[in-house]
Design a protein around this motif. Sequence first.
Motif, PDB file in Angstrom:
ATOM      1  N   CYS A 101      -3.423   4.447  -1.714  1.00 48.75           N
ATOM      2  CA  CYS A 101      -2.811   3.167  -1.339  1.00 48.75           C
ATOM      3  C   CYS A 101      -3.455   1.977  -2.040  1.00 48.75           C
ATOM      4  O   CYS A 101      -2.892   0.884  -2.045  1.00 48.75           O
ATOM      5  CB  CYS A 101      -2.948   2.928   0.166  1.00 48.75           C
ATOM      6  N   ARG A 102      -4.622   2.166  -2.615  1.00 49.07           N
ATOM      7  CA  ARG A 102      -5.453   1.011  -2.952  1.00 49.07           C
ATOM      8  C   ARG A 102      -5.061   0.277  -4.210  1.00 49.07           C
ATOM      9  O   ARG A 102      -5.286  -0.922  -4.322  1.00 49.07           O
ATOM     10  CB  ARG A 102      -6.929   1.446  -3.062  1.00 49.07           C
TER      11      ARG A 102
ATOM     12  N   ARG B  18      -0.074   6.263   6.216  1.00 51.41           N
ATOM     13  CA  ARG B  18      -1.535   6.173   6.099  1.00 51.41           C
ATOM     14  C   ARG B  18      -2.210   7.282   6.908  1.00 51.41           C
ATOM     15  O   ARG B  18      -3.256   7.796   6.510  1.00 51.41           O
ATOM     16  CB  ARG B  18      -2.029   4.790   6.517  1.00 51.41           C
TER      17      ARG B  18
ATOM     18  N   ASP C 249      -7.502   1.295  12.180  1.00 45.62           N
ATOM     19  CA  ASP C 249      -6.176   0.932  11.672  1.00 45.62           C
ATOM     20  C   ASP C 249      -5.120   1.129  12.758  1.00 45.62           C
ATOM     21  O   ASP C 249      -4.276   0.257  12.994  1.00 45.62           O
ATOM     22  CB  ASP C 249      -5.854   1.788  10.447  1.00 45.62           C
TER      23      ASP C 249
ATOM     24  N   GLY D  77      -0.393  -3.494   4.274  1.00 49.44           N
ATOM     25  CA  GLY D  77      -0.917  -2.169   4.589  1.00 49.44           C
ATOM     26  C   GLY D  77      -2.382  -1.977   4.277  1.00 49.44           C
ATOM     27  O   GLY D  77      -2.880  -0.846   4.309  1.00 49.44           O
ATOM     28  N   PHE D  78      -3.105  -3.072   4.017  1.00 44.79           N
ATOM     29  CA  PHE D  78      -4.528  -2.962   3.705  1.00 44.79           C
ATOM     30  C   PHE D  78      -5.331  -3.329   4.955  1.00 44.79           C
ATOM     31  O   PHE D  78      -5.865  -4.422   5.080  1.00 44.79           O
ATOM     32  CB  PHE D  78      -4.886  -3.868   2.526  1.00 44.79           C
ATOM     33  N   ARG D  79      -5.379  -2.380   5.861  1.00 45.03           N
ATOM     34  CA  ARG D  79      -6.083  -2.590   7.128  1.00 45.03           C
ATOM     35  C   ARG D  79      -6.943  -1.359   7.399  1.00 45.03           C
ATOM     36  O   ARG D  79      -6.476  -0.231   7.280  1.00 45.03           O
ATOM     37  CB  ARG D  79      -5.075  -2.807   8.267  1.00 45.03           C
TER      38      ARG D  79
ATOM     39  N   THR E  52      -4.561   9.889   4.873  1.00 46.37           N
ATOM     40  CA  THR E  52      -5.949  10.032   5.307  1.00 46.37           C
ATOM     41  C   THR E  52      -6.271  11.495   5.572  1.00 46.37           C
ATOM     42  O   THR E  52      -7.333  11.993   5.179  1.00 46.37           O
ATOM     43  CB  THR E  52      -6.208   9.197   6.575  1.00 46.37           C
TER      44      THR E  52
ATOM     45  N   GLN F  88      -9.914   1.492   6.846  1.00 44.00           N
ATOM     46  CA  GLN F  88     -10.322   2.272   5.682  1.00 44.00           C
ATOM     47  C   GLN F  88      -9.071   2.861   5.038  1.00 44.00           C
ATOM     48  O   GLN F  88      -8.535   3.868   5.483  1.00 44.00           O
ATOM     49  CB  GLN F  88     -11.310   3.368   6.087  1.00 44.00           C
ATOM     50  N   VAL F  89      -8.617   2.228   3.988  1.00 43.69           N
ATOM     51  CA  VAL F  89      -7.328   2.543   3.386  1.00 43.69           C
ATOM     52  C   VAL F  89      -7.456   3.778   2.488  1.00 43.69           C
ATOM     53  O   VAL F  89      -8.398   3.887   1.702  1.00 43.69           O
ATOM     54  CB  VAL F  89      -6.812   1.344   2.558  1.00 43.69           C
TER      55      VAL F  89
ATOM     56  N   ALA G 281       0.825  -1.207   0.000  1.00 42.87           N
ATOM     57  CA  ALA G 281       0.000   0.000   0.000  1.00 42.87           C
ATOM     58  C   ALA G 281       0.858   1.255   0.000  1.00 42.87           C
ATOM     59  O   ALA G 281       0.526   2.256  -0.645  1.00 42.87           O
ATOM     60  CB  ALA G 281      -0.931  -0.009   1.213  1.00 42.87           C
TER      61      ALA G 281
END
Length: 403
Positions: A398-399, A308, A340, A389-391, A312, A393-394, A55
């Motif tokens: 990053c997606r 992240r 997260d 790193g996909f934990r 965000t 609400q990403v 991510a």
Amino acid sequence: MSENHDVVIVGGGLVGASLAIALDRLGLDVGLVEATPGGTLPAVFDQRNLSFAAATVNALTALGVMQHLANPGGPIRRIHVSRAGDFGRVVMQAQDYGRDAFGQVVVARDFGQALEARLGELRYLTRYRPARFVGLGDSAGGYRDVLLADDNGQRTLKARLVVGADGTRSAVRQALGIDATEHDYEQTLFVARLRPAKAPDGTAYERFTDTGPTALLPRGDRHYGVVHGVAREQADAVMALDDSAWLARLQDAVGWRAGRLLESGPRSAYPLIQVLATRLVGERALLLGNAAQTIHPLGAQGFNLGLRDALTLAELIGDAAQDAGAADLLQAYVQRRGPDREQTLAFSDGLARLTSNASPLMRPLRSLGLVAAAQATPLQSWLVGGAMGFRGQVPELCRSEAR
């Protein structure tokens, strides 16, 4: 002298610089307060090895940073986990999850130079360097005063939002009156570059012992980055070892999974202390990265979590198209980052305590855990998702992989 900005970021390290780049995409007027003068990288950009989750690689590529790396990162295609004295092991393959790699290993100095190159391309950034954060002043008219000192004396900036990205002993956190809880793991972490007899094949090795973890991270220069944890009382003795004894210690810790270790670069040592801010926001102010949480490096989650955080915040500011320091926006940030942050902290701290517990009663439980995690179960999928790193609400950047 007073200057107005949408956002003032205190701290030009990994997270602070990344946030400045993300905010420039929104056309925001950003001030970046840096302790080091132009032409000098902050001390954090040393020879340690940074493990970027997938991510993180996606986001830094979208931000135009990875393209500036002078040396390629080392892809992590496999993760091999075991513990001395316990049976069972976990081997996770990226290809089993439809990916070429779980992430990349990048040398901190290389990353610092890439960030510096990208910062030089930004349109809306003002850099204050070298400058020292002195304190925070009043809030009035939708701005908060930020007090700095530089070679010309003291100056005042005005910011709709002040971001503290100034590290574990954050002066911004102290100025906001935010307390922090600390847990000393009573371990010291050594990092170095290792030359093996055979070049890394993309496998990252994590080996746990009673006194701390040892990891071999595959770099892009045919070397490994080693991370070796020892009990605090052993740290001076380990630092005093000659290269031959140091290599023998590492070989004993990791075994022969990666082949013979031939040569080591200089060693650096860092005490392992978890520092957690008791809250993340104040009046027109917010904490990010190590200023918000300095965590155990087990699982290499620290910078990935901090990035992240930054992305965000940038996403919320961009979506709201409003005052960057508005109270409702800051509360939305806290709520969105909560899951997260809490899961990552619980994973990092829990794994550190569990794997270093020398009690014989823990061995069968750990072994059963390793056996369970080695299977293609929801547990392994959860571990892989966290590692990449996909934990929670990403953030959007990053997606998906940049094209």
